[in-house]
Design a protein around this motif. Structure first.
Motif, PDB file in Angstrom:
ATOM      1  N   TYR A  23      -1.505  -3.799  -3.023  1.00  0.00           N
ATOM      2  CA  TYR A  23      -0.888  -4.314  -4.065  1.00  0.00           C
ATOM      3  C   TYR A  23      -0.303  -5.547  -4.002  1.00  0.00           C
ATOM      4  O   TYR A  23      -0.443  -6.547  -4.771  1.00  0.00           O
ATOM      5  CB  TYR A  23       0.369  -3.451  -4.801  1.00  0.00           C
ATOM      6  N   TRP A  27       2.685   0.970  -5.212  1.00  0.00           N
ATOM      7  CA  TRP A  27       2.201   1.351  -3.797  1.00  0.00           C
ATOM      8  C   TRP A  27       2.821   2.888  -3.408  1.00  0.00           C
ATOM      9  O   TRP A  27       2.645   3.543  -2.350  1.00  0.00           O
ATOM     10  CB  TRP A  27       2.703   0.358  -2.760  1.00  0.00           C
ATOM     11  N   GLU A  82       1.045   4.881   1.736  1.00  0.00           N
ATOM     12  CA  GLU A  82       1.776   3.941   1.213  1.00  0.00           C
ATOM     13  C   GLU A  82       1.835   2.624   2.223  1.00  0.00           C
ATOM     14  O   GLU A  82       1.680   1.555   1.543  1.00  0.00           O
ATOM     15  CB  GLU A  82       3.287   4.395   1.127  1.00  0.00           C
ATOM     16  N   GLU A  92      -1.606   1.205   0.590  1.00  0.00           N
ATOM     17  CA  GLU A  92      -1.320   0.752  -0.850  1.00  0.00           C
ATOM     18  C   GLU A  92      -0.444  -0.535  -0.931  1.00  0.00           C
ATOM     19  O   GLU A  92      -0.569  -1.336  -1.956  1.00  0.00           O
ATOM     20  CB  GLU A  92      -0.897   2.052  -1.565  1.00  0.00           C
ATOM     21  N   GLN A  93       0.452  -0.601   0.018  1.00  0.00           N
ATOM     22  CA  GLN A  93       1.528  -2.017   0.108  1.00  0.00           C
ATOM     23  C   GLN A  93       0.431  -3.040   0.050  1.00  0.00           C
ATOM     24  O   GLN A  93       0.900  -4.139  -0.623  1.00  0.00           O
ATOM     25  CB  GLN A  93       2.737  -1.396   0.792  1.00  0.00           C
TER      26      GLN A  93
END
Length: 219
Positions: A96, A115, A89, A92-93
């Motif tokens: 994005y 995310w 996460e 992914e955050q």
């Protein structure tokens, strides 16, 4: 063709009639058309012997010079899964919010991803697949990504045929996975695969696969 390496008889399998071969492959294609990427899992446990046999099947994949450059780490420990989710996460955050181009984000929009990756913690099993590169006790591999990719395809197929749901997740970068799973540096993360049963209320994007005529060329 002259051979100077050990050989053994090729496995002999019963030869199907043309009609049997067509029926078998058609039934297999029909079954595989039901495979979907699942992001909502129950926490119900899965038989680990099913996972082990699926990995055994994956390990039959062809590989460059038969080096077999793969490692499958089966994770059921809740704390390690929590750390996998946390690390994924975080990456992914950043993806994005900062890394992804608008074109990429637009392409992802119809799928509805973001995310958040709860499936890495909810699924009872996560299989981390690693590429195995040259190490102290490992030979130099050849065609690593191609070899591991074929193995992953067999793995996903075997799990689907066993009635399990899967997802392929590739946070980038992935080097932090080595620390979470205590893997050496010459093993490079390739993909994370949550494995389990789809939640009763699981939803999937209403996508359509390209028809055969669009992906098949016969010359």
């Amino acid at each position: 063709m002259a051979r100077d390496y050990p050989t053994e008889p090729a496995p002999q399998r019963p030869r199907l009639t043309d009609a049997e071969a067509v029926s078998t492959t058609a039934a297999f294609a029909d079954a595989m058309e039901q495979r979907r990427t699942i992001r909502d899992f129950t926490t119900d446990p899965v038989p680990l012997d099913v996972v082990r046999h699926a990995v055994r099947a994956a390990a039959t994949a062809p590989s460059g010079a038969n080096v077999q450059p793969w490692r499958f780490v089966v994770v059921t420990d809740s704390e390690r899964k929590r750390l996998l989710r946390q690390g994924a996460e975080e990456e992914e955050q950043r993806f994005y919010e900062d890394r992804a181009s608008q074109e990429w984000l637009d392409a992802l929009a119809p799928i509805g991803t973001d995310w958040r990756k709860p499936f890495l913690e909810d699924a009872p099993v996560v299989i981390a697949v690693f590429e195995v590169h040259k190490g102290d006790d490992e030979p130099r591999p050849y065609y690593v990504k191609e070899s591991v990719g074929i193995a992953v395809g067999i793995l996903l197929t075997a799990l689907h045929r066993a009635g399990l749901a899967t997802l392929t997740h590739t946070p980038s970068p992935m080097k932090w996975i080595n620390e979470v799973l205590e893997r050496p540096a010459h093993e490079r993360p390739y993909v994370l695969i949550p494995v389990g049963y789809a939640a009763a209320d699981a939803r999937v994007p209403a996508i359509r696969r390209k028809p055969l005529a669009e992906v098949l060329v016969e010359l």
